[in-house]
Structure formats: structure tokens, C-alpha cells
Design an enzyme around this catalytic site. Structure first.
Site, short mmCIF file in Angstrom:
data_model
loop_
_atom_site.label_atom_id
_atom_site.label_comp_id
_atom_site.label_asym_id
_atom_site.label_seq_id
_atom_site.Cartn_x
_atom_site.Cartn_y
_atom_site.Cartn_z
N GLU A 51 -25.26 17.95 -71.16
CA GLU A 51 -26.71 17.75 -71.18
C GLU A 51 -27.15 17.58 -72.64
O GLU A 51 -27.53 18.55 -73.31
CB GLU A 51 -27.44 18.93 -70.54
CG GLU A 51 -27.18 19.06 -69.04
CD GLU A 51 -28.07 20.10 -68.37
OE1 GLU A 51 -28.91 20.72 -69.08
OE2 GLU A 51 -27.95 20.29 -67.14
N HIS B 215 -30.63 19.23 -73.67
CA HIS B 215 -30.92 20.65 -73.46
C HIS B 215 -30.60 21.45 -74.73
O HIS B 215 -29.45 21.66 -75.07
CB HIS B 215 -30.09 21.17 -72.29
CG HIS B 215 -30.35 22.60 -71.91
ND1 HIS B 215 -30.93 22.96 -70.71
CD2 HIS B 215 -30.11 23.76 -72.56
CE1 HIS B 215 -31.02 24.28 -70.64
NE2 HIS B 215 -30.52 24.79 -71.76
N SER C 181 -31.50 30.48 -64.86
CA SER C 181 -31.81 29.35 -65.73
C SER C 181 -32.22 29.81 -67.13
O SER C 181 -33.02 30.73 -67.29
CB SER C 181 -32.95 28.52 -65.13
OG SER C 181 -33.38 27.53 -66.06
#
Length: 262
Positions: free
Chosen positions: A226, A229, A168
Site C-alpha cells: 500500500e 498508507h 485497523s
């Protein structure tokens, strides 16, 4: 018929010869005049200034080739402490339980207490202030640094929506999920259509952030769109990517696409 006398014949011959002489003289005069005229014309032409041959116009110089002066080696793509570290489904954190040494609390509105690396935190604060001052838009953090253990709790098995632990970007301390302070469309694709999402899309580069997972790059990044993000990479790289029209780190640095885990 009576033949003329020799005296008469001689006179006739004399006259004929005289006429021939006159004709010859006239012919010489005429030929001389014609020749003189021709020579005079040639001479006149010879005295005229020669006609200058037009010079060909110089060929237009080709525009100079564009030289890419951006230094793609300014920061490491592998060092977890580098602001350019690339983390995706083929490039896990190394070590996988990495945690930045310079995490600080980010003093902005939030859903969960946000921590980021100091440089990224300062950039977030400046970006949120600019959104408020320039566009009367108020932003909030929905998620920032997440440890390996925190990612274990978040990962739900859907590899298009969440990263596996150790893979991540949130673990770098350089990423924040951003939404409006009202909470509308938080962590939802509709955020991209809100004024806050549009402002971030158009202005985040000024503060060193890129929209990490664009709508049309799932085959490259491995994640669905996204719009919330944002990843800090520094102003030089964020600006260069925008000017070049390159929206992913993989494409900019010539790295393999990472649509899935190995």
C-alpha cells in the site's frame, strides 16, 4: 761409507737444533699474529653498537563495536494513545472501540474530511507543504481517522486489503492514506510510481512517517503493498528505522509476524 767424526756430528746436531729453534720461533710469531688478528677483529666487533632488533608494528586496533543507543522503550507499543502503538492482525486496538481524545481536523486537501491526532496532523501539514515547496508536488488526504463503526462499513472480507473492525491502524488517529491532489492512482499501487509517491517514500521519515505496508513485507504485516498508507511514529523512530534499513514495526521491535488473524 766413512762415519763422520764426533765433532762433525755435534756441529750437525747443533745446526739442526738451531734450525728447529728458529722454526719454532717463527711458528710462535705466526700463531700470535693470527690470534691477535682474530682477537682484534672480535674486539672491533665488540666495540660496534649492537644492531637493534626491529620492533614489531603494533597491531591495528579493531574498530569499536557499534552500540545501539536508540531507546526502544521510550513509548509503549500497547497503549492506544502511544505514537508507537503497534496494531496488526495479532494486536487489536484495546479497547476495540478506542477513539483518541485529541483528534483535530487536518487542514489539507482531501477527498473525505481528515481527522488525526494533533501531533500527527501538524506533521502532515508540514510534509504536504514541503512536497509543494521542494518538489512542486501537491498531495491530498484520501482517508485518515476511521472509527470502529466506520471500519465495519469499509471491511469487505478481503483480509489482504482491509482490516477488520478493531484491527485497523486508521483507528489510532496516526495514519493517513495519501494521494496526489489530482486524484490519479488514488488508493492504487500505481501511486508508488508517481512522482508524489516516490517523494513520499523518500522523504516521509523527515516528518515522522513510515510507509507501513511495503511491497516485500506481506508475510510480516499481513497486507499487500500500500504505497499510499503512511503511519506517524515520530521523527526519531522513523529516522532510526530508515538508517537501520528496517521497514516494519514488527521487525524493528522484535514482534511476531502477523500474516493472518488468530
Amino acid at each position: 761409507m766413512t762415519q763422520p767424526s764426533p765433532a762433525v756430528q755435534r756441529r750437525r746436531m747443533t745446526v739442526a737444533l738451531a734450525l728447529i729453534a728458529v722454526l719454532l720461533a717463527v711458528a710462535v710469531v705466526v700463531v700470535g699474529a693470527v690470534s691477535a688478528g682474530a682477537n682484534g677483529g672480535a674486539g672491533a666487533s665488540a666495540t660496534q653498537a649492537p644492531t637493534e632488533t626491529p620492533r614489531p608494528a603494533p597491531a591495528q586496533a579493531a574498530p569499536p563495536a557499534t552500540v545501539d543507543t536508540f531507546d526502544r522503550t521510550a513509548h509503549s507499543l500497547d497503549d492506544p494513545m502511544s505514537i508507537w502503538v503497534v496494531v496488526n492482525k495479532l494486536r487489536p486496538m484495546n479497547p476495540q472501540d478506542f477513539e483518541p481524545e485529541d483528534l483535530v481536523f487536518v487542514p489539507v486537501d482531501y477527498t473525505f474530511e481528515p481527522y488525526m491526532r494533533q501531533e500527527a496532523s501538524d506533521a502532515v501539514v508540514a510534509m504536504f507543504e514541503a512536497a509543494a515547496n521542494e518538489a512542486d508536488l501537491y498531495l491530498a488526504s484520501n482517508s485518515a481517522f476511521r472509527s470502529y463503526g466506520a471500519q465495519e462499513n469499509i471491511y469487505d472480507g478481503d483480509d489482504l486489503l482491509t482490516a477488520r473492525p478493531g484491527f485497523s491502524e486508521h483507528q489510532t488517529g496516526l495514519t493517513m492514506d495519501i494521494g496526489p491532489s489530482t486524484g490519479e492512482c488514488a488508493i492504487e499501487t500505481c501511486f508508488g510510481e508517481l512522482p508524489e509517491g516516490i517523494w513520499l517514500r523518500d522523504n516521509a521519515y523527515r516528518f515522522g512517517f513510515i510507509l507501513r505496508y511495503p511491497a516485500d513485507k506481506t508475510a510480516i504485516t499481513g497486507y499487500e503493498y500500500e504505497p499510499w498508507h503512511f503511519r506517524y511514529v515520530g521523527v526519531p523512530l522513523a529516522t532510526e528505522m530508515r538508517e537501520k534499513g528496517i521497514s516494519t514495526m514488527e521487525e524493528f521491535f522484535g514482534l511476531p509476524a502477523a500474516p493472518s488473524y488468530e
